[in-house]
Enzyme design. Sequence first.
Site, PDB file in Angstrom:
ATOM      1  N   LYS A  93       0.874  -1.185   0.000  1.00  0.00           N
ATOM      2  CA  LYS A  93       0.000   0.000   0.000  1.00  0.00           C
ATOM      3  C   LYS A  93       0.904   1.225   0.000  1.00  0.00           C
ATOM      4  CE  LYS A  93      -4.359   1.473   2.070  1.00  0.00           C
ATOM      5  NZ  LYS A  93      -5.098   1.710   0.834  1.00  0.00           N
TER       6      LYS A  93
HETATM    7  N1  PXG Z   1      -7.754  -2.005  -3.239  1.00  0.00           N
HETATM    8  C1  PXG Z   1      -7.076  -0.843  -3.258  1.00  0.00           C
HETATM    9  C2  PXG Z   1      -6.234  -0.549  -4.432  1.00  0.00           C
HETATM   10  C3  PXG Z   1      -7.176   0.033  -2.183  1.00  0.00           C
HETATM   11  O1  PXG Z   1      -6.466   1.149  -2.196  1.00  0.00           O
HETATM   12  C4  PXG Z   1      -8.701  -1.517  -1.117  1.00  0.00           C
HETATM   13  C5  PXG Z   1      -8.532  -2.348  -2.204  1.00  0.00           C
HETATM   14  C6  PXG Z   1      -9.505  -1.972   0.051  1.00  0.00           C
HETATM   15  O2  PXG Z   1      -8.646  -2.305   1.117  1.00  0.00           O
HETATM   16  P1  PXG Z   1      -9.117  -2.227   2.639  1.00  0.00           P
HETATM   17  O3  PXG Z   1      -7.939  -2.672   3.408  1.00  0.00           O
HETATM   18  O4  PXG Z   1      -9.496  -0.790   2.907  1.00  0.00           O
HETATM   19  O5  PXG Z   1     -10.261  -3.142   2.775  1.00  0.00           O
HETATM   20  C7  PXG Z   1      -8.024  -0.274  -1.101  1.00  0.00           C
HETATM   21  C8  PXG Z   1      -8.263   0.645   0.041  1.00  0.00           C
HETATM   22  C9  PXG Z   1      -9.406   6.458   0.995  1.00  0.00           C
HETATM   23  C10 PXG Z   1      -8.783   5.415   0.218  1.00  0.00           C
HETATM   24  O6  PXG Z   1      -8.711   7.308   1.529  1.00  0.00           O
HETATM   25  C11 PXG Z   1      -8.656   4.094   0.650  1.00  0.00           C
HETATM   26  C12 PXG Z   1      -8.043   3.177  -0.174  1.00  0.00           C
HETATM   27  C13 PXG Z   1      -7.612   3.591  -1.380  1.00  0.00           C
HETATM   28  C14 PXG Z   1      -7.752   4.862  -1.783  1.00  0.00           C
HETATM   29  C15 PXG Z   1      -8.327   5.796  -1.001  1.00  0.00           C
HETATM   30  O7  PXG Z   1     -10.631   6.480   1.066  1.00  0.00           O
HETATM   31  N2  PXG Z   1      -7.757   1.867   0.140  1.00  0.00           N
END
Ligand code: PXG
Length: 289
Positions: free
Chosen positions: A149
């Site tokens: 990430k």
């Molecule tokens: N795929 C990607 C590429 C992500 O960035 C998820 C899946 C879901 O992961 P989680 O761990 O949240 O279940 C993500 C999540 C935001 C924000 O600030 C959050 C994400 C990406 C971009 C923006 O709202 N992450």
Amino acid sequence: MEVYIDGKFYKKEDAKISVFDHGLLYGDGLFEGIRVYDNCIFKLDAHLERIEYSAKAIALELPWTREEIARAHVEACRRNGVANGYIRSVITRGVGDLGLNPHTCAKPSLIVIADKIALYPAEVYEKGIRLITVPTRRMSVAALPPMVKSLNYLNNILAKIEALNCGFDECLLLNDQGNVAECSGDNIFIVHKGKLITPMPSSSLLMGITRAATMECARELGIPVVETTLTRYDVWNADEAFLTGSAAEVIPVVELDGRKIGAGKCGPITAKLLELFRKKVRTDGVMIA
Ligand code: PXG
């Protein structure tokens, strides 16, 4: 609002980092997005484990213990009175010379922002969302593993721009093989003949914490879970489909590329999973108060 940076809290307007931080200069760093529900930092440990794995992958040695990082998260919520909200944590490579070499950076920085979250309107969870497949491919695990990430989100942002240009809020990205990877900021699941199916990690995706929590819910409900290779054909012909993410929670998908999915509304298994997920979020984590 007060922002945590390297052991201290700063007023929002004073919360600043150097322009020589490689996090800014090269996108060299990591981030997390974590939800807080009724004073519970949902799955904090899983998020901290993901930071550790991401750090290992980019050869960034964390100078803090997991407990120290956890404490910064809890403290950021307490200081800002965030009982329900969103935590954005950022780890940068730190201040260094110009040039890619990360060894010029003296020490990494840890930033923790605890804030409110803009919730999706309730109708999204009933009516679902429409997706379109975009030309931009999710980057290969051999280039930069999407499991990391990282502060490099341009791959996702380019896909998002393509979706927005076509009038869609979210999109499907395929991997370099042409198989289903994930969405720009969410993981994807389908339901077919009673089974819950989602792309496997090597399909080029972030190992979402909500993805893992949803699979846990499915197992508790006795729904078989399969991680495999999926194609767009599988999604078009699914009985149900949905997205998972910390911000999105569990959102039904009702259309992909102009094909209606299932009954074109939130399906029964999606509804059951969302119900159990929402029960878990208030207890399955680290309590602030
Ligand atoms: N795929 C990607 C590429 C992500 O960035 C998820 C899946 C879901 O992961 P989680 O761990 O949240 O279940 C993500 C999540 C935001 C924000 O600030 C959050 C994400 C990406 C971009 C923006 O709202 N992450």
